[in-house]
Enzyme design. Structure first.
Site, PDB file in Angstrom:
ATOM      1  N   GLY A  94       0.853  -1.187   0.000  1.00  0.00           N
ATOM      2  CA  GLY A  94       0.000   0.000   0.000  1.00  0.00           C
ATOM      3  C   GLY A  94       0.886   1.234   0.000  1.00  0.00           C
ATOM      4  N   GLY A  99      -0.310   4.677  -1.242  1.00  0.00           N
ATOM      5  CA  GLY A  99      -1.539   5.192  -0.618  1.00  0.00           C
ATOM      6  C   GLY A  99      -1.349   6.438   0.227  1.00  0.00           C
ATOM      7  N   ARG A 141      -0.140  -1.842  -6.904  1.00  0.00           N
ATOM      8  CA  ARG A 141      -0.341  -2.442  -8.221  1.00  0.00           C
ATOM      9  C   ARG A 141       0.130  -1.563  -9.364  1.00  0.00           C
ATOM     10  NH1 ARG A 141      -5.661  -6.102  -8.112  1.00  0.00           N
ATOM     11  NH2 ARG A 141      -5.079  -6.274 -10.307  1.00  0.00           N
ATOM     12  N   VAL A 194      -0.854  -8.444  -4.755  1.00  0.00           N
ATOM     13  CA  VAL A 194      -0.714  -9.266  -3.539  1.00  0.00           C
ATOM     14  C   VAL A 194      -1.264 -10.680  -3.692  1.00  0.00           C
ATOM     15  CG1 VAL A 194      -0.658  -7.287  -1.970  1.00  0.00           C
ATOM     16  CG2 VAL A 194      -2.854  -8.358  -2.514  1.00  0.00           C
ATOM     17  N   LYS A 219      -5.512  -0.472  12.034  1.00  0.00           N
ATOM     18  CA  LYS A 219      -6.941  -0.746  12.157  1.00  0.00           C
ATOM     19  C   LYS A 219      -7.626  -0.474  10.817  1.00  0.00           C
ATOM     20  CE  LYS A 219      -9.149   3.369  12.755  1.00  0.00           C
ATOM     21  NZ  LYS A 219     -10.077   4.293  13.149  1.00  0.00           N
ATOM     22  N   ASP A 275      -2.133   1.442  17.233  1.00  0.00           N
ATOM     23  CA  ASP A 275      -3.226   2.284  17.683  1.00  0.00           C
ATOM     24  C   ASP A 275      -2.545   3.633  17.915  1.00  0.00           C
ATOM     25  OD1 ASP A 275      -4.901   3.852  19.428  1.00  0.00           O
ATOM     26  OD2 ASP A 275      -6.087   2.038  19.713  1.00  0.00           O
ATOM     27  N   HIS A 276      -2.785   4.584  17.026  1.00  0.00           N
ATOM     28  CA  HIS A 276      -1.928   5.781  17.067  1.00  0.00           C
ATOM     29  C   HIS A 276      -2.134   6.608  18.340  1.00  0.00           C
ATOM     30  CE1 HIS A 276      -5.433   7.916  15.429  1.00  0.00           C
ATOM     31  NE2 HIS A 276      -4.834   9.047  15.713  1.00  0.00           N
ATOM     32  N   HIS A 279      -9.169   3.301  20.433  1.00  0.00           N
ATOM     33  CA  HIS A 279      -8.490   4.391  21.137  1.00  0.00           C
ATOM     34  C   HIS A 279      -8.987   4.577  22.571  1.00  0.00           C
ATOM     35  CE1 HIS A 279      -7.180   5.042  17.126  1.00  0.00           C
ATOM     36  NE2 HIS A 279      -8.185   5.783  16.708  1.00  0.00           N
ATOM     37  N   LYS A 328     -18.139  13.382  16.424  1.00  0.00           N
ATOM     38  CA  LYS A 328     -17.735  14.284  15.350  1.00  0.00           C
ATOM     39  C   LYS A 328     -18.651  15.501  15.374  1.00  0.00           C
ATOM     40  CE  LYS A 328     -15.367  10.988  12.447  1.00  0.00           C
ATOM     41  NZ  LYS A 328     -13.949  11.321  12.696  1.00  0.00           N
TER      42      LYS A 328
HETATM   43  C1  BG6 Z   1      -8.865   7.736  13.579  1.00  0.00           C
HETATM   44  C2  BG6 Z   1     -10.319   7.721  13.197  1.00  0.00           C
HETATM   45  O1  BG6 Z   1      -8.488   6.487  14.099  1.00  0.00           O
HETATM   46  O2  BG6 Z   1      -8.642   8.741  14.549  1.00  0.00           O
HETATM   47  C3  BG6 Z   1     -10.764   9.076  12.705  1.00  0.00           C
HETATM   48  O3  BG6 Z   1     -10.539   6.753  12.170  1.00  0.00           O
HETATM   49  C4  BG6 Z   1     -10.404  10.152  13.708  1.00  0.00           C
HETATM   50  O4  BG6 Z   1     -12.172   9.089  12.467  1.00  0.00           O
HETATM   51  C5  BG6 Z   1      -8.945  10.045  14.117  1.00  0.00           C
HETATM   52  O5  BG6 Z   1     -10.674  11.407  13.140  1.00  0.00           O
HETATM   53  C6  BG6 Z   1      -8.613  11.017  15.238  1.00  0.00           C
HETATM   54  O6  BG6 Z   1      -7.237  10.998  15.474  1.00  0.00           O
HETATM   55  P1  BG6 Z   1      -6.498  12.246  16.078  1.00  0.00           P
HETATM   56  O7  BG6 Z   1      -5.079  11.813  16.243  1.00  0.00           O
HETATM   57  O8  BG6 Z   1      -6.670  13.373  15.131  1.00  0.00           O
HETATM   58  O9  BG6 Z   1      -7.168  12.549  17.397  1.00  0.00           O
END
Ligand code: BG6
Length: 483
Positions: free
Chosen positions: A12, A15, A46, A84, A146, A175-176, A238, A336
């Site tokens: 990817g 992307g 691809r 892939v 994810k 998981d950021h 999260h 949101k």
């Molecule tokens: C992502 C979600 O994991 O996290 C998004 O898919 C969301 O919908 C985003 O906007 C929020 O991340 P952050 O770091 O901007 O708080």
């Protein structure tokens, strides 16, 4: 700074995620010396791109550094057109990997990053093994993003598809939120301050509130969001990780394994609510247009069903089945189109109930500001200045200044480095995901049985439906963060 020798293969590689997040994060590691001479990045997808075209795209997304640095960095990037599903393509990819490993003397360390649809994870993992792309000298690690499934069953299927190739300790599930400075700070705040650690329990804490508020709407991600909703998009991953960071019992040692074990106790103690409990403890919402009518309602956004019942807001109460937390609700909330972007945690302590004072002191609160501010606030009771003995609320505040904020690494930079170092502490573990999926599935199931969903039920630019406030007010509590 020690240099990391590594070869990163990104599935990817053409992307959005790769260009917006991964390449800039790798560049920061390069500027800081964590990557230097002995690394290469292979982007695969691809479409038939040349190395040059690929490199130009990489450079375009970089800021900082000098032009020379950006160019020198991009020299380490290679593009490989790859399907892939096609075994032969893996043979070709293996050749490129071997050549680059040799050229940059990487010593067999490999990071495979799957930045594509999860339905392909299994195929890729399978081929990496069958076509011998795994090295025998260095490490082989898999990084995935994810969504890890849609519910417990699909998450399990996804996991089963990769465990034949990679052991759990080779899998790095991003998981950021676990890469955010103030989330990583939680264990330190809790355990490095014995006076806080001493009161971090049901005897002193009344409730804990976690807010992940966003001002943006669904934007151009309608297709994905319609299949996910706020519960899967933000709560399952999260929010649950933050709950675990706040609730895990003090580990014997401060290392990755011990922390992950402690966190898994929290995930294992997540409740599975009955439909009646879901009704009483969880609220969902969907945004309508804003007061001026300029911002569209969710149902009128691009790629959204005109009768969609997908939730863009969730608030709820999580009761952990752990002795330390009996009777302490963890209130969580995300949505949101709320008034502002705000990620914060409020730990609400019990108020003094003795009748020592003529007025009732307020509940002390420890606030952890995660974003956009970073820092800590402590709200305490004090005496009015002067001869009166009335109580007033004082606030101590420590926020990172602009310079300090600039030093904070981006989540992806931090997590990529930790994956190179083999540090598992800030990645989601399979065991934990099991608990959080069961928890979320029970809520979904209850919701799917409800009829007459009255959406939209909150105006864009407000803090969500009224029911989210009632969730707390019915027990005499309130959200500390009011938006
Ligand atoms: C992502 C979600 O994991 O996290 C998004 O898919 C969301 O919908 C985003 O906007 C929020 O991340 P952050 O770091 O901007 O708080």
């Amino acid at each position: 700074v020690t240099e990391n020798k590594t070869l990163v293969v990104i599935f990817g590689g053409s992307g959005d995620l790769a260009h917006r997040k991964l390449y800039p994060a790798l560049f920061q590691l390069y500027l800081k010396g964590s990557l230097n001479k002995h690394f290469a990045v292979i982007g695969t997808a691809r479409r038939p791109w040349t190395h040059e075209f690929f490199r130009e795209g990489v450079i375009e997304n970089l800021s900082d550094g000098t032009l020379e640095q950006r160019q020198a960095f991009a020299e380490h990037f290679y593009y490989q057109s790859h399907d892939v599903q096609d075994s032969e393509h893996y043979v070709a990819l293996k050749n490129v990997i071997d050549k680059l490993d040799d050229k940059y003397q990487i010593g067999g360390n490999r990071l495979f990053y799957m930045a594509m649809a999860p339905s392909l994870f299994g195929t890729i993992a399978e081929h990496l093994r069958s076509e011998h792309l795994l090295s025998h000298d260095g490490y082989n690690r898999l990084i995935i993003e994810k969504p890890f499934g849609h519910d417990y069953e699909s998450a399990l299927a996804l996991n089963n598809a990769i465990v034949n190739t990679f052991d759990e300790d080779q899998v790095f599930r991003i998981d950021h939120y676990l890469g955010k400075e103030m989330v990583q700070n939680i264990p330190c705040i809790r355990f490095a301050n014995p006076f806080l650690n001493a009161v971090w329990n049901r005897d002193y804490i009344d409730n804990i509130q976690i807010t992940l508020a966003e001002s943006l709407g669904v934007e151009e991600r309608g297709g994905y969001y319609e299949t996910s909703g706020a519960l899967r998009d933000m709560v399952q991953n999260h929010i649950m990780q933050i709950v675990a960071m706040l609730a895990f019992p003090r580990p014997e040692k401060y290392d990755d394994r011990a922390i992950n074990q402690a966190k898994s106790q929290v995930f294992a103690s997540l409740p599975v609510y009955t439909p009646e409990q879901v009704q009483a403890k969880f609220v969902r919402g969907q945004y309508g247009e804003d007061a001026s009518g300029k911002q569209a309602a969710y149902r009128n956004e691009d790629k959204i069903d005109a009768n969609s019942t997908v939730e863009t807001f969730v608030a709820g109460e999580i009761d952990l089945d752990m002795p330390q937390w009996q009777g302490v609700p963890f209130y969580v909330r995300t949505g949101k189109r709320l008034p502002a972007k705000k990620t914060r945690i409020d730990v609400v302590f019990k108020a003094d109930q003795s009748e020592l004072f003529t007025e009732q002191p307020a509940s002390p609160v420890l606030t952890i500001e995660v974003e956009p501010d970073l820092g800590i606030e402590l709200t305490l009771n004090g005496k009015e200045i002067g001869t009166s003995s009335l109580i007033k609320v004082d606030q101590l505040q420590y926020l990172l200044n602009e310079d300090q904020q600039k030093q904070v690494p981006d989540a992806y930079e931090r997590l990529l480095l930790e994956a190179m170092l083999g540090k598992q502490g800030n990645f989601a573990q399979w065991e934990g995901m099991t608990g959080s999926w069961h928890f979320v599935d029970a809520i979904r199931k209850a919701w799917s049985q409800e009829k007459d969903i009255d959406f939209p039920n909150y105006q864009s630019g407000t803090m969500g439906p009224k029911a989210a406030d009632e969730l707390l007010s019915k027990t005499g509590r309130h959200w500390i963060y009011q938006g």
